[in-house]
Design an enzyme around this catalytic site. Structure first.
Site, PDB file in Angstrom:
ATOM      1  N   GLU A   1       0.604  -0.992   0.114  1.00 41.71           N
ATOM      2  CA  GLU A   1      -0.305  -0.263  -0.097  1.00 41.71           C
ATOM      3  C   GLU A   1       0.906   1.152   0.077  1.00 41.71           C
ATOM      4  OE1 GLU A   1      -2.583  -0.313   3.193  1.00 41.71           O
ATOM      5  OE2 GLU A   1      -2.491   2.151   3.348  1.00 41.71           O
TER       6      GLU A   1
ATOM      7  N   GLU B   1      -2.176  10.999   4.560  1.00 43.01           N
ATOM      8  CA  GLU B   1      -3.750  11.092   5.270  1.00 43.01           C
ATOM      9  C   GLU B   1      -3.214  11.912   5.751  1.00 43.01           C
ATOM     10  OE1 GLU B   1      -4.112   6.657   6.178  1.00 43.01           O
ATOM     11  OE2 GLU B   1      -1.645   6.823   5.947  1.00 43.01           O
TER      12      GLU B   1
END
Length: 275
Positions: free
Chosen positions: A156, A161
């Site tokens: 990933e 974020e």
């Protein structure tokens, strides 16, 4: 005849040298960067300026609900999406119809799974983040073709974020190596960068066969290298990945949601991918 032969060969060499991406016949939407492209100037291969009145469904799909923290409140409801002034708005909202859907709040997100994926290159996303307790906007990537097995074996890549009202973003890689084997410092698997979330910023990565360079507003912030002498699961990043952009809410990392602070929005100006 010999002159014609040389001309034909030269033409083929020229065409080959100009090719940016190769496309597998079984997956023509996958852009695999041609060999040695990383040493040449970037060329734009895919983009969305969000200038239409609705989401381009040839490029994106609305993300449906799932059972993980990140997608537990995902919804395809129109109330979670808007297109205004050449921008896509992904929303986290209070649910006003609990008879239709019992979840207290809903969130909007899109992914390019099955419609666009790429292996190596540069992605840039210009966006403005909203802040609220429990808000978790994210821009990230997952493997398209499942080369190594179930998550997290394919890896990933978290381009960005943001949590709550923080003045930093997190830029991270996750894999079997970092999660199951716990190898988060050999090499360091993530970093942070300071931002003003209320401003437009360009979030991105430059992805090479031997490293992933995370970026903010065109400047390098953190590099995750491929290293020798460790478990091979350290580098699952040799396969095509698709893009996800979503306004998440709540979860064990970001904490509980303050519904009084909703709605919260992530505004996407454009997405560009180069090889």
């Amino acid at each position: 005849m010999f002159k014609f032969f040389l001309t034909a060969i030269s033409f083929l060499v020229l065409i080959t040298s100009c090719r940016v991406s190769n496309h597998p016949k079984s997956h023509p939407y996958v852009y695999i960067q041609s060999d040695a492209r990383e040493a040449k100037k970037w060329k734009l291969v895919w983009e969305d300026q969000f200038n239409e009145t609705s989401i381009d469904t040839t490029k994106w799909t609305r993300i449906s609900a799932g059972s993980a923290d990140w997608n537990r409140h995902m919804s395809t409801d129109d109330a979670c999406f808007a297109m205004e002034d050449g921008k896509l708005i992904l929303k986290g909202i209070n649910n006003t119809d609990l008879t239709k859907d019992p979840r207290p709040f809903l969130t909007g997100g899109i992914w390019s799974k099955g419609k666009f994926a790429f292996q190596y290159g540069r992605v840039e996303i210009r966006a403005k983040l909203g802040s609220a307790q429990g808000a978790w906007p994210a821009m990230w990537m997952l493997a398209e073709l499942d080369k190594y097995g179930k998550y997290p074996k394919n890896g990933e890549i978290d381009i960005m974020e943001h949590l709550n009202s923080d003045s930093i973003i997190y830029q991270t890689t996750h894999s079997y190596y970092t999660l199951d084997l716990g190898q988060k410092t050999n090499p360091q698997h993530g970093g942070t960068a300071k931002i003003n979330a209320g401003d437009y910023n360009v979030y991105g990565i430059s992805w090479y066969p031997d490293r992933i360079v995370f970026q903010l507003n065109g400047k390098d912030t953190f590099t995750y290298p491929r290293i020798e002498g460790v478990d091979k699961s350290q580098w699952p990043y040799d396969q095509p990945f698709f893009l996800l952009i979503d306004q998440q809410l709540g979860g064990s990392w970001v904490g509980k949601v303050d519904q009084k602070q909703l709605p919260v929005e992530m505004i996407i100006d454009w997405v560009k991918v180069y090889q």
